[in-house]
Design an enzyme around this catalytic site. Structure first.
Site, short mmCIF file in Angstrom:
data_model
loop_
_atom_site.label_atom_id
_atom_site.label_comp_id
_atom_site.label_asym_id
_atom_site.label_seq_id
_atom_site.Cartn_x
_atom_site.Cartn_y
_atom_site.Cartn_z
N ASN A 36 -15.66 9.77 4.50
CA ASN A 36 -14.89 9.19 5.61
C ASN A 36 -14.28 7.85 5.18
O ASN A 36 -14.96 7.04 4.56
CB ASN A 36 -15.86 8.97 6.78
CG ASN A 36 -15.19 8.62 8.09
OD1 ASN A 36 -14.25 9.31 8.52
ND2 ASN A 36 -15.65 7.57 8.75
N ASP A 84 -8.00 5.35 17.16
CA ASP A 84 -7.58 4.49 18.26
C ASP A 84 -6.22 3.91 17.90
O ASP A 84 -5.85 3.85 16.73
CB ASP A 84 -8.61 3.41 18.66
CG ASP A 84 -9.22 2.63 17.51
OD1 ASP A 84 -8.54 2.48 16.46
OD2 ASP A 84 -10.36 2.15 17.64
N GLU A 99 -12.01 8.61 13.88
CA GLU A 99 -12.19 7.35 14.62
C GLU A 99 -10.89 6.87 15.24
O GLU A 99 -10.60 5.67 15.27
CB GLU A 99 -12.75 6.25 13.69
CG GLU A 99 -14.01 6.64 12.96
CD GLU A 99 -14.64 5.51 12.15
OE1 GLU A 99 -14.21 4.35 12.29
OE2 GLU A 99 -15.56 5.80 11.36
N HIS A 104 -7.53 4.25 12.54
CA HIS A 104 -7.44 3.06 13.40
C HIS A 104 -5.99 2.57 13.29
O HIS A 104 -5.63 1.94 12.31
CB HIS A 104 -8.43 1.99 12.96
CG HIS A 104 -9.85 2.41 13.13
ND1 HIS A 104 -10.41 2.59 14.37
CD2 HIS A 104 -10.81 2.73 12.21
CE1 HIS A 104 -11.67 2.98 14.23
NE2 HIS A 104 -11.94 3.07 12.93
N GLU A 163 -16.17 4.72 3.47
CA GLU A 163 -15.38 3.60 2.94
C GLU A 163 -15.78 3.16 1.53
O GLU A 163 -15.94 1.97 1.27
CB GLU A 163 -15.47 2.41 3.92
CG GLU A 163 -15.04 2.76 5.33
CD GLU A 163 -15.14 1.59 6.32
OE1 GLU A 163 -15.68 0.54 5.93
OE2 GLU A 163 -14.68 1.75 7.46
C1 XIL Z 1 -17.58 -0.52 14.37
C2 XIL Z 1 -18.18 -0.46 15.75
O1 XIL Z 1 -17.27 0.15 16.63
C3 XIL Z 1 -18.55 -1.83 16.24
O2 XIL Z 1 -19.27 -1.77 17.46
C4 XIL Z 1 -19.39 -2.56 15.20
O3 XIL Z 1 -19.59 -3.90 15.61
C5 XIL Z 1 -18.70 -2.55 13.84
O4 XIL Z 1 -18.42 -1.20 13.48
N1 XIL Z 1 -15.04 1.97 10.69
C6 XIL Z 1 -16.25 2.60 10.87
C7 XIL Z 1 -17.07 2.28 12.06
O5 XIL Z 1 -16.60 3.49 10.09
O6 XIL Z 1 -18.44 2.37 11.81
C8 XIL Z 1 -16.73 0.94 12.65
O7 XIL Z 1 -17.42 0.80 13.89
C9 XIL Z 1 -15.24 0.79 12.82
C10 XIL Z 1 -14.53 0.90 11.50
#
Ligand code: XIL
Length: 324
Positions: A177, A244, A242, A213, A136
């Site tokens: 990422n 979802d 990641e 996400h 990020e």
């Molecule tokens: C999130 C985790 O899922 C949580 O448990 C934590 O509190 C915060 O981070 N992008 C990312 C991840 O790269 O590391 C994040 O994970 C979600 C968003």
């Protein structure tokens, strides 16, 4: 909702194609909940520690590392022939409170970053197959995010981090990422330029992770495909890291079907790319997901429900992976 167990798990189907399918994992339920552990073992050939390789948890004091939880995840994976995807070596979130004060000059920041990467990526050099080296680094408007690392080291911090990671973990695939860069937009334009420049400067960068996400109706698949294409043409491997798809709660049969079609479309689009290497979801069961905490009123974002029963999204992934 159909019950598992299926004849072929995502793990088997992905492996047949030389791909990764996996999820992020949390060590506490892994130790305490046999159904959760069994589900991960059955469905995943790669796992990412959800939090336990981030700076805060793994490097709680300047001279102290705590590898216990990350080690537990790596042991679990290794025991079952599951690969590990490390997350993450450079980020602006979940950093320890000591970091900004200790990294109070360019020299100090550089030394701390180099030592951290050497210690963490070095410890897992044999066991972590891919690293999210930088997470990020780009803001939504396409500028470099104003992080501690940018402030102290300038834009060169990215190349510096990739070089340090390659030195510490010469076998690992090294990834950039980010989120919100799935389709062609100002942010993905900037990431594309950034990665192209890094490669031009000879930085050891091998792949790009799209967090995915998602919500609503999901990304426009045609624009997603064109975006993947242009990153692939840089010579990069492509990962969904990641995934979802959050839904308003409570869910309905219709919303679960809509979710399944987003999962399906995303995977189908990825499979058209020869350098697509794998897809991971951010959790495996709705019992353990960051979504309800982060986006109140939504949830049910993952392929298995809270009882570890397969949802339509799971069946969609399986159908697509099973197709010739
Ligand atoms: C999130 C985790 O899922 C949580 O448990 C934590 O509190 C915060 O981070 N992008 C990312 C991840 O790269 O590391 C994040 O994970 C979600 C968003």
């Amino acid at each position: 909702m159909a019950a598992v167990p299926p004849p072929h798990s995502l793990r088997d189907l992905a492996a047949c194609r030389g791909l990764w399918f996996g999820a992020c994992v949390a060590p506490t339920p892994l130790a305490a909940e046999p159904d959760y552990a069994a589900l991960l073992r059955r469905e995943c050939n790669v796992l990412t520690p959800e939090n336990d390789m981030k700076w805060g948890p793994i490097h709680p004091a300047p001279d102290r590392y705590d590898f216990s939880r990350a080690d537990a995840i790596v042991r679990f994976a290794e025991a079952d022939g599951i690969a590990v995807h490390g997350h993450t070596l450079v980020w602006h979130n979940q950093n320890p409170a000591w970091l900004p004060t200790a990294a109070d000059s360019r020299d100090a920041a550089q030394r701390i970053l180099r030592d951290h990467i050497a210690a963490v990526a070095g410890r897992y050099a044999r066991t972590v197959a891919a690293w999210d080296v930088v997470n990020e680094a780009v803001a939504d408007d396409g500028t470099l995010r104003r992080t501690l690392w940018l402030e102290r080291l300038g834009p060169d911090y990215l190349a510096f981090a990739f070089r340090a990671a390659a030195e510490a973990a010469p076998q690992a695939r090294l990834l950039y990422n980010d989120f919100g860069a799935e389709v062609i937009n100002a942010k993905s334009d900037a990431i594309h330029r950034l990665l192209s420049d890094l490669l031009g400067a000879g930085a050891p960068l091998h792949g790009v992770g799209f967090q995915c996400h998602l919500s609503g109706t999901g990304p426009d698949l045609e624009r997603f495909a064109r975006n993947l294409e242009r990153f692939a043409s840089l010579g990069l491997d492509l990962y969904v890291t990641e995934l979802d798809v959050r839904l308003p709660l409570p869910t309905t049969p219709e919303s679960l079907e809509r979710q399944a079609s987003i999962y399906r479309g995303l995977l189908e689009t990825c499979l058209q790319q020869p350098t697509f290497r794998g897809l991971q979801t951010w959790g495996i069961t709705d019992r353990h997901s960051w979504i309800p905490g982060r986006f109140p009123g939504t949830g049910a974002a993952l392929p298995f429900d809270e009882q570890c029963r397969a949802k339509p999204a799971y069946h969609a992934l399986r159908t697509i992976l099973a197709e010739a």
